[in-house]
Design an enzyme around this catalytic site. Structure first.
Site, short mmCIF file in Angstrom:
data_model
loop_
_atom_site.label_atom_id
_atom_site.label_comp_id
_atom_site.label_asym_id
_atom_site.label_seq_id
_atom_site.Cartn_x
_atom_site.Cartn_y
_atom_site.Cartn_z
N SER A 12 0.78 -1.13 0.13
CA SER A 12 -0.21 0.00 -0.05
C SER A 12 0.74 1.37 0.16
CB SER A 12 -0.87 0.06 1.32
OG SER A 12 -1.74 -1.01 1.30
N1 SAM Z 1 -0.56 -4.88 4.17
C1 SAM Z 1 0.05 -5.02 2.89
C2 SAM Z 1 1.33 -4.45 2.96
O1 SAM Z 1 1.90 -3.77 3.99
O2 SAM Z 1 2.07 -4.80 1.89
C3 SAM Z 1 -0.68 -4.83 1.77
C4 SAM Z 1 -1.73 -5.54 1.57
S1 SAM Z 1 -2.29 -5.55 -0.15
C5 SAM Z 1 -3.04 -4.00 -0.23
C6 SAM Z 1 -3.76 -6.54 0.23
C7 SAM Z 1 -3.34 -8.02 0.71
O3 SAM Z 1 -4.56 -8.59 1.18
C8 SAM Z 1 -3.08 -8.95 -0.59
O4 SAM Z 1 -1.60 -9.48 -0.25
C9 SAM Z 1 -4.01 -9.97 -0.51
O5 SAM Z 1 -3.48 -11.19 -1.01
C10 SAM Z 1 -4.48 -10.00 0.86
N2 SAM Z 1 -5.98 -10.70 0.94
C11 SAM Z 1 -7.03 -10.43 0.22
N3 SAM Z 1 -7.94 -11.19 0.78
C12 SAM Z 1 -7.30 -11.82 1.64
C13 SAM Z 1 -7.85 -12.56 2.73
N4 SAM Z 1 -9.24 -13.02 2.75
N5 SAM Z 1 -7.23 -13.17 3.71
C14 SAM Z 1 -5.93 -12.78 3.68
N6 SAM Z 1 -5.47 -11.89 2.93
C15 SAM Z 1 -6.14 -11.31 1.97
#
Ligand code: SAM
Length: 220
Positions: free
Chosen positions: A65
């Site tokens: 992000s």
């Molecule tokens: N917090 C992260 C960072 O600091 O890099 C960025 C997050 S990225 C915008 C969103 C993440 O949510 C992705 O890695 C995606 O695979 C994960 N995601 C989406 N749905 C999810 C779920 N149901 N459970 C766990 N992770 C999930």
């Protein structure tokens, strides 16, 4: 060409100054952004982009992000829940979890993509961070470790996942972007017994929260 540590540190200071100019005023949050080396969550030449105030691809259609977004969510959480046990949904690169760790929270983080979870865990290990990481559907939370004083969801959700509400501690807060695929409103939900109070903030655009209580995984 490899950038020197000094140059990277200057870039980090500039990034924090940009966050301050955009309205992030909480000193503890700004200090955490100075402390955590964002470039360690990037690979190879991509570290040139580490201190831009931008989201950046991390593979598998996911992103680390934008620093402003991480700072915004972290501030919302810290102002309401200054310490305790925090669950992050969406480990991604691991950067948000490392920021929460730098603020002194006990951090639990969930990722659904195995390769991202493994990479983030390697970084936590290398940095000596005591962050617990689990591979599972984060929309169902982490019931074995509940309750949590704070929950931070770093992917866009179509609705509040019921299991996450149930895993909030009394007076606990969840920070979650809620809305359509195209735009989500940052929302804070606070638990008082069986009552959940809600506050709505600015709009953002996140990758989708995919899972049983999120967007349909056959579409994403
Ligand atoms: N917090 C992260 C960072 O600091 O890099 C960025 C997050 S990225 C915008 C969103 C993440 O949510 C992705 O890695 C995606 O695979 C994960 N995601 C989406 N749905 C999810 C779920 N149901 N459970 C766990 N992770 C999930």
């Amino acid at each position: 060409m490899e950038r020197s540590e000094k140059l990277l540190e200057l870039s980090r200071v500039e990034m924090v100054e940009t966050l301050r100019q955009y309205g992030i005023e909480n000193r503890k949050v700004l200090d955490a952004f100075l402390q955590v080396k964002r470039h360690l969550f990037f690979e190879g030449d991509t570290i040139d982009f580490a201190y831009n105030d931008c989201a950046y691809p991390i593979g598998f259609g996911q992103t680390i992000s934008q620093p402003y977004t991480v700072a915004y969510m972290t501030t919302l959480l810290l102002e309401r829940v200054p310490s305790g046990k925090v669950l992050e949904i969406g480990t991604g690169s691991g950067y948000q979890a490392a920021i929460l760790d730098a603020l002194g929270y006990s951090v639990y983080t969930i990722e659904r993509i195995p390769e991202l979870k493994e990479k983030a865990e390697d970084i936590f290990l290398r940095l000596g961070l005591d962050i617990s990481c689990s591979l599972r559907d984060g929309t169902l939370g982490w019931p074995e470790e509940a309750p949590f004083d704070g929950i931070i969801v770093t992917a866009g959700a179509p609705k509040e996942p019921g299991p996450l509400l149930g895993q909030l501690a009394e007076n606990g807060c969840m920070v979650i972007p809620l809305g359509s695929h195209d735009s989500q409103q940052m929302t804070v939900i606070r638990r008082h017994g069986d009552i959940y109070g809600r506050e709505a903030f600015h709009h953002f655009v996140f990758v989708p929260l995919v899972g049983k209580e999120g967007w349909d995984s056959t579409v994403f």
